[in-house]
Write an enzyme that holds these catalytic residues in place. Structure first.
Site, PDB file in Angstrom:
ATOM      1  N   TYR A 126       0.840  -1.207   0.000  1.00 23.00           N
ATOM      2  CA  TYR A 126       0.000   0.000   0.000  1.00 23.00           C
ATOM      3  C   TYR A 126       0.873   1.254   0.000  1.00 23.00           C
ATOM      4  O   TYR A 126       0.360   2.366  -0.164  1.00 23.00           O
ATOM      5  CB  TYR A 126      -0.942   0.059   1.211  1.00 23.00           C
ATOM      6  CG  TYR A 126      -1.883  -1.118   1.361  1.00 23.00           C
ATOM      7  CD1 TYR A 126      -2.077  -2.030   0.319  1.00 23.00           C
ATOM      8  CD2 TYR A 126      -2.587  -1.338   2.536  1.00 23.00           C
ATOM      9  CE1 TYR A 126      -2.922  -3.112   0.468  1.00 23.00           C
ATOM     10  CE2 TYR A 126      -3.441  -2.416   2.685  1.00 23.00           C
ATOM     11  CZ  TYR A 126      -3.592  -3.307   1.645  1.00 23.00           C
ATOM     12  OH  TYR A 126      -4.436  -4.377   1.802  1.00 23.00           O
ATOM     13  N   HIS A 175       0.646 -11.673   2.553  1.00 25.98           N
ATOM     14  CA  HIS A 175      -0.407 -10.925   1.844  1.00 25.98           C
ATOM     15  C   HIS A 175      -1.214 -11.824   0.888  1.00 25.98           C
ATOM     16  O   HIS A 175      -2.443 -11.810   0.907  1.00 25.98           O
ATOM     17  CB  HIS A 175       0.237  -9.751   1.089  1.00 25.98           C
ATOM     18  CG  HIS A 175      -0.720  -8.633   0.787  1.00 25.98           C
ATOM     19  ND1 HIS A 175      -0.323  -7.329   0.671  1.00 25.98           N
ATOM     20  CD2 HIS A 175      -2.065  -8.623   0.577  1.00 25.98           C
ATOM     21  CE1 HIS A 175      -1.378  -6.571   0.397  1.00 25.98           C
ATOM     22  NE2 HIS A 175      -2.440  -7.341   0.332  1.00 25.98           N
TER      23      HIS A 175
HETATM   24  P1  NAP Z   1     -14.252  -1.260   1.550  1.00 29.00           P
HETATM   25  O1  NAP Z   1     -13.717  -0.920   2.887  1.00 29.00           O
HETATM   26  O2  NAP Z   1     -15.289  -2.313   1.430  1.00 29.00           O
HETATM   27  O3  NAP Z   1     -14.832   0.041   0.831  1.00 29.00           O
HETATM   28  C1  NAP Z   1     -14.123   1.234   0.751  1.00 29.00           C
HETATM   29  C2  NAP Z   1     -14.936   2.209  -0.088  1.00 29.00           C
HETATM   30  O4  NAP Z   1     -16.188   2.482   0.536  1.00 29.00           O
HETATM   31  C3  NAP Z   1     -14.242   3.536  -0.252  1.00 29.00           C
HETATM   32  O5  NAP Z   1     -14.532   3.986  -1.560  1.00 29.00           O
HETATM   33  C4  NAP Z   1     -14.927   4.442   0.788  1.00 29.00           C
HETATM   34  O6  NAP Z   1     -14.912   5.776   0.349  1.00 29.00           O
HETATM   35  C5  NAP Z   1     -16.337   3.879   0.798  1.00 29.00           C
HETATM   36  N1  NAP Z   1     -17.006   3.999   2.096  1.00 29.00           N
HETATM   37  C6  NAP Z   1     -16.484   3.728   3.327  1.00 29.00           C
HETATM   38  N2  NAP Z   1     -17.399   3.920   4.290  1.00 29.00           N
HETATM   39  C7  NAP Z   1     -18.531   4.307   3.678  1.00 29.00           C
HETATM   40  C8  NAP Z   1     -19.817   4.646   4.145  1.00 29.00           C
HETATM   41  N3  NAP Z   1     -20.135   4.613   5.448  1.00 29.00           N
HETATM   42  N4  NAP Z   1     -20.758   4.998   3.223  1.00 29.00           N
HETATM   43  C9  NAP Z   1     -20.466   5.036   1.904  1.00 29.00           C
HETATM   44  N5  NAP Z   1     -19.248   4.721   1.397  1.00 29.00           N
HETATM   45  C10 NAP Z   1     -18.294   4.359   2.279  1.00 29.00           C
HETATM   46  O7  NAP Z   1     -13.071  -1.690   0.546  1.00 29.00           O
HETATM   47  P2  NAP Z   1     -11.486  -1.838   0.588  1.00 29.00           P
HETATM   48  O8  NAP Z   1     -10.800  -0.554   0.829  1.00 29.00           O
HETATM   49  O9  NAP Z   1     -11.144  -2.616  -0.625  1.00 29.00           O
HETATM   50  O10 NAP Z   1     -11.219  -2.821   1.839  1.00 29.00           O
HETATM   51  C11 NAP Z   1     -10.918  -2.352   3.139  1.00 29.00           C
HETATM   52  C12 NAP Z   1      -9.472  -2.630   3.521  1.00 29.00           C
HETATM   53  O11 NAP Z   1      -9.182  -4.029   3.400  1.00 29.00           O
HETATM   54  C13 NAP Z   1      -8.435  -1.983   2.598  1.00 29.00           C
HETATM   55  O12 NAP Z   1      -8.296  -0.596   2.831  1.00 29.00           O
HETATM   56  C14 NAP Z   1      -7.205  -2.780   2.967  1.00 29.00           C
HETATM   57  O13 NAP Z   1      -6.686  -2.323   4.206  1.00 29.00           O
HETATM   58  C15 NAP Z   1      -7.802  -4.188   3.114  1.00 29.00           C
HETATM   59  N6  NAP Z   1      -7.673  -5.037   1.898  1.00 29.00           N
HETATM   60  C16 NAP Z   1      -6.885  -6.168   1.963  1.00 29.00           C
HETATM   61  C17 NAP Z   1      -6.753  -7.005   0.861  1.00 29.00           C
HETATM   62  C18 NAP Z   1      -5.889  -8.229   0.961  1.00 29.00           C
HETATM   63  O14 NAP Z   1      -5.583  -8.842  -0.070  1.00 29.00           O
HETATM   64  N7  NAP Z   1      -5.477  -8.627   2.136  1.00 29.00           N
HETATM   65  C19 NAP Z   1      -7.421  -6.710  -0.338  1.00 29.00           C
HETATM   66  C20 NAP Z   1      -8.235  -5.572  -0.389  1.00 29.00           C
HETATM   67  C21 NAP Z   1      -8.359  -4.751   0.738  1.00 29.00           C
HETATM   68  P3  NAP Z   1     -14.367   6.998   1.270  1.00 29.00           P
HETATM   69  O15 NAP Z   1     -12.927   6.698   1.607  1.00 29.00           O
HETATM   70  O16 NAP Z   1     -14.520   8.202   0.385  1.00 29.00           O
HETATM   71  O17 NAP Z   1     -15.245   7.036   2.486  1.00 29.00           O
END
Ligand code: NAP
Length: 278
Positions: A52, A110
């Site tokens: 990241y 990861h």
């Molecule tokens: P997510 O948390 O499901 O969704 C994030 C999106 O939703 C962003 O666009 C955010 O926008 C929006 N959002 C957040 N809260 C909201 C709300 N209350 N209402 C409306 N929209 C909202 O997706 P993600 O970032 O893919 O997953 C979360 C974390 O998981 C990542 O940041 C990372 O740390 C981890 N991850 C790990 C892997 C892995 O392979 N281990 C893969 C993917 C992700 P805003 O920021 O504008 O609020």
């Protein structure tokens, strides 16, 4: 007001949170400010990764927050290009230095990258880091039941956590049952399905209305009640607070089941048997 997010114990007795903050894409000074806002709002579990490019920002936000280091749980991850025993040790040491927080609370592999076939040696390197005190807990991400079984069999150590894609469109019931059987904590990535049409699903809207909460809160509460730690990412302090404020209401069993019935599959083709990341 700071929200109190409950904690649980991992299989190595270390503390973990029932909900944490995703930090993918939170970089630079803006990223530091967003992560800092999350900590100020009550988040104590922060999820970063070498890939990241924001371990420095996470470390800086923790230092700026003034919160006692022992109250914060920082997770980072060994990327595919650092697989191997010596490589994992070097990777963890470098992450520890970049974070600058004196230790890594949870280090994950990861992606398993099964064709490379080095995840067992990578895990052994992480165990050496744990023995040295650089890392407190060791876990994995994107592992299948078969991969977990092999890791446990060949190292004698059960990972503390498996962080996987998990949301109402992909509830992972079989994997969660395996985790429960082996004492592995499930952690949900993309818990809001990356703000796809999930938050507009009528079933979720109806349940949200019934409880006087938002669709995001219903989805995150569903994760908590199925026993998985969601790590929603938001750059916005208001949405961060909304996402953390899910410990003051409870979904009924039939509501949990109705949400799980939205199952349709992964968001993209992130099948750990075939998808590789380096
Ligand atoms: P997510 O948390 O499901 O969704 C994030 C999106 O939703 C962003 O666009 C955010 O926008 C929006 N959002 C957040 N809260 C909201 C709300 N209350 N209402 C409306 N929209 C909202 O997706 P993600 O970032 O893919 O997953 C979360 C974390 O998981 C990542 O940041 C990372 O740390 C981890 N991850 C790990 C892997 C892995 O392979 N281990 C893969 C993917 C992700 P805003 O920021 O504008 O609020």
């Amino acid at each position: 007001m700071t929200i109190r997010i409950p904690q649980i114990a991992l299989n190595d007795s270390r503390p973990f949170a029932e909900l944490g903050l995703g930090t993918y894409k939170l970089t630079g000074d803006e990223g530091i400010a967003s992560i800092r806002a999350g900590i100020d709002g009550g988040y104590r579990l922060l999820d970063t990764a070498v890939n990241y490019g924001n371990e420095r920002e996470v470390g800086e936000a923790v230092r700026q927050s003034g919160i006692d280091r022992d109250e914060i749980i920082v997770t980072t991850k060994v990327p595919g290009r650092h697989h191997g025993y010596d490589e994992a040790i070097a990777s963890g040491r470098a992450s520890d230095e970049t974070l600058g927080l004196g230790r890594i609370d949870l280090l994950l592999i990861h992606w398993p990258n099964p064709r490379v076939d080095k995840y067992v040696d990578t895990f052994r390197g992480m165990l050496a880091l744990r023995d040295e005190g650089v890392v407190r807990s060791v876990g994995v991400s994107n592992f299948t039941e078969q991969m977990l079984a092999r890791l446990i069999e060949e190292t004698g150590v059960t990972p503390a956590v498996n962080q996987v894609e998990l949301h109402p469109y992909f509830p992972q019931a079989a994997l969660r049952a395996f985790h429960a059987e082996h004492g592995i904590r499930t952690e949900s990535w993309s818990p809001l399905a990356r703000r796809s049409e999930l938050l507009g699903e009528p079933v979720i809207d109806d349940i949200a209305e019934g409880h006087g909460v938002t669709p995001s809160q219903v989805v995150l509460r569903w994760h908590v009640q199925i026993g998985s730690t969601p790590i929603p990412k938001s750059a916005d302090p208001v949405r961060q607070r909304e996402n953390a404020d899910v410990f003051g209401f409870e979904l009924a069993g039939d509501e949990v089941d109705a949400i799980s019935e939205l199952e349709r599959g992964r968001l993209w083709d992130g099948d750990p048997n075939t998808h590789e990341e380096f």
